[in-house]
Design a protein around this motif. Sequence first.
Motif, PDB file in Angstrom:
ATOM      1  N   ARG A  92       0.808  -1.206   0.000  1.00 15.28           N
ATOM      2  CA  ARG A  92       0.000   0.000   0.000  1.00 15.28           C
ATOM      3  C   ARG A  92       0.846   1.263   0.000  1.00 15.28           C
ATOM      4  O   ARG A  92       0.313   2.367  -0.038  1.00 15.28           O
ATOM      5  CB  ARG A  92      -0.930  -0.007   1.212  1.00 15.28           C
ATOM      6  CG  ARG A  92      -2.001  -1.079   1.128  1.00 15.28           C
ATOM      7  CD  ARG A  92      -2.932  -1.053   2.308  1.00 15.28           C
ATOM      8  NE  ARG A  92      -4.103  -1.892   2.071  1.00 15.28           N
ATOM      9  CZ  ARG A  92      -5.073  -2.091   2.956  1.00 15.28           C
ATOM     10  NH1 ARG A  92      -4.995  -1.512   4.157  1.00 15.28           N
ATOM     11  NH2 ARG A  92      -6.092  -2.859   2.659  1.00 15.28           N
ATOM     12  N   THR A  93       2.161   1.092   0.049  1.00 14.91           N
ATOM     13  CA  THR A  93       3.068   2.230   0.052  1.00 14.91           C
ATOM     14  C   THR A  93       4.427   1.744  -0.416  1.00 14.91           C
ATOM     15  O   THR A  93       4.685   0.537  -0.463  1.00 14.91           O
ATOM     16  CB  THR A  93       3.197   2.843   1.461  1.00 14.91           C
ATOM     17  OG1 THR A  93       4.080   3.963   1.429  1.00 14.91           O
ATOM     18  CG2 THR A  93       3.736   1.824   2.458  1.00 14.91           C
ATOM     19  N   ASP A  94       5.302   2.671  -0.786  1.00 15.68           N
ATOM     20  CA  ASP A  94       6.695   2.301  -0.999  1.00 15.68           C
ATOM     21  C   ASP A  94       7.297   1.898   0.345  1.00 15.68           C
ATOM     22  O   ASP A  94       6.931   2.428   1.396  1.00 15.68           O
ATOM     23  CB  ASP A  94       7.498   3.486  -1.546  1.00 15.68           C
ATOM     24  CG  ASP A  94       7.019   3.949  -2.910  1.00 15.68           C
ATOM     25  OD1 ASP A  94       6.346   3.163  -3.598  1.00 15.68           O
ATOM     26  OD2 ASP A  94       7.321   5.103  -3.267  1.00 15.68           O
ATOM     27  N   LEU A  95       8.215   0.961   0.318  1.00 16.07           N
ATOM     28  CA  LEU A  95       8.966   0.596   1.526  1.00 16.07           C
ATOM     29  C   LEU A  95      10.447   0.629   1.227  1.00 16.07           C
ATOM     30  O   LEU A  95      10.890  -0.059   0.295  1.00 16.07           O
ATOM     31  CB  LEU A  95       8.567  -0.799   2.012  1.00 16.07           C
ATOM     32  CG  LEU A  95       7.184  -0.946   2.650  1.00 16.07           C
ATOM     33  CD1 LEU A  95       6.946  -2.395   3.062  1.00 16.07           C
ATOM     34  CD2 LEU A  95       7.046  -0.033   3.853  1.00 16.07           C
ATOM     35  N   PRO A  96      11.222   1.405   1.976  1.00 15.22           N
ATOM     36  CA  PRO A  96      10.757   2.423   2.925  1.00 15.22           C
ATOM     37  C   PRO A  96       9.912   3.478   2.213  1.00 15.22           C
ATOM     38  O   PRO A  96      10.063   3.682   1.010  1.00 15.22           O
ATOM     39  CB  PRO A  96      12.048   3.023   3.474  1.00 15.22           C
ATOM     40  CG  PRO A  96      13.141   2.078   3.118  1.00 15.22           C
ATOM     41  CD  PRO A  96      12.699   1.385   1.879  1.00 15.22           C
ATOM     42  N   SER A  97       9.062   4.133   2.960  1.00 11.09           N
ATOM     43  CA  SER A  97       8.204   5.149   2.357  1.00 11.09           C
ATOM     44  C   SER A  97       8.896   6.501   2.260  1.00 11.09           C
ATOM     45  O   SER A  97       8.313   7.457   1.749  1.00 11.09           O
ATOM     46  CB  SER A  97       6.908   5.289   3.166  1.00 11.09           C
ATOM     47  OG  SER A  97       7.191   5.540   4.522  1.00 11.09           O
ATOM     48  N   PHE A  98      10.117   6.588   2.747  1.00  6.88           N
ATOM     49  CA  PHE A  98      10.959   7.792   2.584  1.00  6.88           C
ATOM     50  C   PHE A  98      12.402   7.336   2.731  1.00  6.88           C
ATOM     51  O   PHE A  98      12.685   6.248   3.252  1.00  6.88           O
ATOM     52  CB  PHE A  98      10.618   8.862   3.638  1.00  6.88           C
ATOM     53  CG  PHE A  98      10.433   8.320   5.029  1.00  6.88           C
ATOM     54  CD1 PHE A  98      11.518   8.021   5.837  1.00  6.88           C
ATOM     55  CD2 PHE A  98       9.156   8.092   5.515  1.00  6.88           C
ATOM     56  CE1 PHE A  98      11.351   7.505   7.106  1.00  6.88           C
ATOM     57  CE2 PHE A  98       8.975   7.564   6.789  1.00  6.88           C
ATOM     58  CZ  PHE A  98      10.071   7.271   7.590  1.00  6.88           C
ATOM     59  N   ASP A  99      13.339   8.157   2.243  1.00  5.23           N
ATOM     60  CA  ASP A  99      14.768   7.850   2.414  1.00  5.23           C
ATOM     61  C   ASP A  99      15.102   7.872   3.897  1.00  5.23           C
ATOM     62  O   ASP A  99      14.745   8.818   4.614  1.00  5.23           O
ATOM     63  CB  ASP A  99      15.629   8.873   1.682  1.00  5.23           C
ATOM     64  CG  ASP A  99      15.462   8.822   0.169  1.00  5.23           C
ATOM     65  OD1 ASP A  99      14.941   7.803  -0.329  1.00  5.23           O
ATOM     66  OD2 ASP A  99      15.837   9.804  -0.498  1.00  5.23           O
TER      67      ASP A  99
END
Length: 412
Positions: free
Chosen positions: A68-75
Amino acid sequence: MASTSAGNAAPVVEPHSSVLSWDRARATARDAGEALPAETRPLDGAPSQTAPSQTALSHALAAPLIARTDLPSFDTSAMDGWAVSGPGPWRLTGGEVLAGDAPSPLAAGDAVGIATGAPLPPGATSVLRREHGRVDGERLADLVGGRSDGQDVRPRGRECSQGEVLLPAGTTVTPAVLGMAAAAGYDRLEVHRRPSAELLVLGDELLSSGPPRDGRVRDALSPMLVPWLQGCADVVGCRRLPDELDALREAISASTADVVITTGSTAAGPVDHLHTALAELGARLLVDSVAVRPGHPMLLAELPSGGRLVGLPGNPLAAVAGVVTLAMPLLDRLGGRSEVENRTARAGDLLPHPGSTRLVPVLVRDGVAQPLPFGGPAMLRGLTLADGLAVLPPSEGPLPEGDVEVLPLPWG
């Protein structure tokens, strides 16, 4: 239900009327049902002391697990140290970025302390490990050099991208799957209902405690089969029954389980009543004996209630053969589980049977499957040490050189 009183002869079913090959029997068991309906269950929750856990654990996914999201969702920072912008040396801005923070942008030539897992500040180009940096006042120097952009940074989407299929439908929900689902943004999972199973252990000779005595033996199957079945089914009962036709017929008729599993009474001995009980109940035999050693007098029947019955032989290792041949393929299909890919190993000193598939407890060492001693139908000692069961196809002579299939065991 047919009467068993005098003057009304009970139906007689001749056992072993159509012996199936081992492969055909397993396929028949797998095709003897459809996946049970889907339901949604939470990832976690305290299980009741009196009822099975209501979580998704041990169920099979009814739909693919999609990120449901990028993983990690941020750097994020992969190390404790400093987030830096551009080549060093850098000016320290003071403070530290911790996990859960929303950091301020970092200007070129600046650095800020950062903890493992913390979001990388906008403008940061890499992370300098704490052991690689030297602080002199408000200046930070790199003791190693040769830095590249993105060093010691876990970039957004490195593990997966939003919308990516992480696991296919049919995957069993393990603790690792629960963790993956939580990381991917799930609170609940769509899974298949687990089948219910009831175990009926037959035999006047069985003892429930103490050593064997007076011609009687311990019930070794209940302690082994109940936890085995619990891995893929909700075991709603385990009962020992005498070798009596009426008791057996009534226990089968009264069961509400999706699958009734019996032990013993599958052959044609003087107290083997299973075929007669099934005939009186109007059951339909799907498998009646399998060309496998040990365990050939096993059976699978469709009950009038819509449930299924798996009849296991009474000898312990023969019963294990019945579980992997008929019970597990059926329970896996009802639970919506994908078929397990069995491992292979090079054949060691394995002797086939000329007319039947042999299932042999083996140790697999350096890729070679070697038989274990104490592998007779009534023995369990070899099984306690086994990595799996080698599947030996029928052969008049020694096995040809090559690999053999090895069925996994839940404790292997």
